[in-house]
Write a protein that holds these residues in place. Sequence first.
Motif, mmCIF file in Angstrom:
data_model
loop_
_atom_site.group_PDB
_atom_site.id
_atom_site.type_symbol
_atom_site.label_atom_id
_atom_site.label_comp_id
_atom_site.label_asym_id
_atom_site.label_seq_id
_atom_site.Cartn_x
_atom_site.Cartn_y
_atom_site.Cartn_z
ATOM 1 N N MET A 1 0.848 -1.194 0.000
ATOM 2 C CA MET A 1 0.000 0.000 0.000
ATOM 3 C C MET A 1 0.890 1.254 0.000
ATOM 4 S SD MET A 1 -3.059 0.789 2.731
ATOM 5 C CE MET A 1 -4.316 -0.230 2.022
ATOM 6 N N ASN A 2 0.471 2.267 -0.721
ATOM 7 C CA ASN A 2 1.216 3.532 -0.738
ATOM 8 C C ASN A 2 0.656 4.466 0.325
ATOM 9 O OD1 ASN A 2 3.110 3.112 -2.795
ATOM 10 N ND2 ASN A 2 1.473 3.323 -4.319
ATOM 11 N N ILE A 3 1.530 4.842 1.233
ATOM 12 C CA ILE A 3 1.083 5.618 2.396
ATOM 13 C C ILE A 3 1.840 6.940 2.476
ATOM 14 C CG2 ILE A 3 0.919 5.616 4.934
ATOM 15 C CD1 ILE A 3 0.789 2.518 4.777
ATOM 16 N N ASP A 49 -2.973 5.634 -1.008
ATOM 17 C CA ASP A 49 -4.064 4.769 -0.550
ATOM 18 C C ASP A 49 -4.485 5.133 0.876
ATOM 19 O OD1 ASP A 49 -3.806 3.110 -2.892
ATOM 20 O OD2 ASP A 49 -1.954 2.343 -1.988
ATOM 21 N N LEU A 50 -3.499 5.550 1.665
ATOM 22 C CA LEU A 50 -3.763 5.941 3.057
ATOM 23 C C LEU A 50 -2.969 7.208 3.356
ATOM 24 C CD1 LEU A 50 -4.616 5.394 6.114
ATOM 25 C CD2 LEU A 50 -2.483 4.088 6.301
ATOM 26 N N GLU A 84 -13.393 11.026 -1.581
ATOM 27 C CA GLU A 84 -14.426 10.004 -1.347
ATOM 28 C C GLU A 84 -13.801 8.629 -1.075
ATOM 29 O OE1 GLU A 84 -17.816 11.276 -2.687
ATOM 30 O OE2 GLU A 84 -18.587 9.837 -1.204
ATOM 31 N N GLY A 85 -14.028 8.134 0.134
ATOM 32 C CA GLY A 85 -13.599 6.766 0.461
ATOM 33 C C GLY A 85 -12.107 6.602 0.726
ATOM 34 N N LYS A 86 -11.303 7.659 0.560
ATOM 35 C CA LYS A 86 -9.860 7.506 0.827
ATOM 36 C C LYS A 86 -9.638 7.255 2.322
ATOM 37 C CE LYS A 86 -6.832 9.823 -1.351
ATOM 38 N NZ LYS A 86 -6.228 8.609 -1.973
ATOM 39 N N LEU A 151 -5.625 -2.398 7.665
ATOM 40 C CA LEU A 151 -5.392 -2.144 6.233
ATOM 41 C C LEU A 151 -5.448 -3.459 5.465
ATOM 42 C CD1 LEU A 151 -2.315 0.213 6.646
ATOM 43 C CD2 LEU A 151 -4.715 0.878 6.465
ATOM 44 N N VAL A 152 -6.196 -3.443 4.394
ATOM 45 C CA VAL A 152 -6.247 -4.681 3.583
ATOM 46 C C VAL A 152 -5.748 -4.416 2.183
ATOM 47 C CG1 VAL A 152 -7.959 -6.073 4.793
ATOM 48 C CG2 VAL A 152 -8.711 -4.193 3.317
#
Length: 152
Positions: A1-3, A49-50, A84-86, A151-152
Amino acid sequence: MNILIVYATNSGGTQIASQSIQEVLTGKTHTVVVKQAAQTSPPELGQYDLVILGSPSWDYEGQEGLPHADFIDLIKKCQGTTFEGKKFAVFGLGDSSYTHFCGAVNHLEEFVTSVKGTKSGESLKIDGFYFNQEKNTELIRSWTEGLSQTLV
Ligand SMILES: Cc1cc2nc3c(=O)[nH]c(=O)nc-3n(C[C@H](O)[C@H](O)[C@H](O)COP(=O)(O)O)c2cc1C
């Protein structure tokens, strides 16, 4: 995941905390970028992503419990933008001798809601970071472990 970890600081504590969070998440094979709030922008937040937001609480013009001025600016820049949804997560450093202990965390949570983001896990409020840095670093690391499990 890109954080992306976005932080602001006055005396360095939130930067140190951000680095601890980065270390734990990198160990979970995530790609983690750490940036100061003054050096990011709404479009950049959109690329991850996060997004983890970290701020000390401060007092401006007699109003306690506010986020760092650089976050106040970033929040203004985001007005009219939605994510939205992030996924977002929030942490803050403060001092429980203030009436609005870690008030910045509440402001940042309101920001996440206002841009239609999704909060991952519970926010973290750290009391007197430098007074017990070892214990607080342990708290930050264990919060990050918990966050990584959401986190998935
Ligand atoms: C002028 C000033 C105002 C502060 N206001 C608050 C506050 O309203 N609420 C709070 O919990 N902590 C407050 N604090 C404590 C800081 O948030 C705390 O020391 C924090 O660890 C600083 O983080 P930093 O090292 O990243 O700058 C204040 C500290 C100072 C010096």
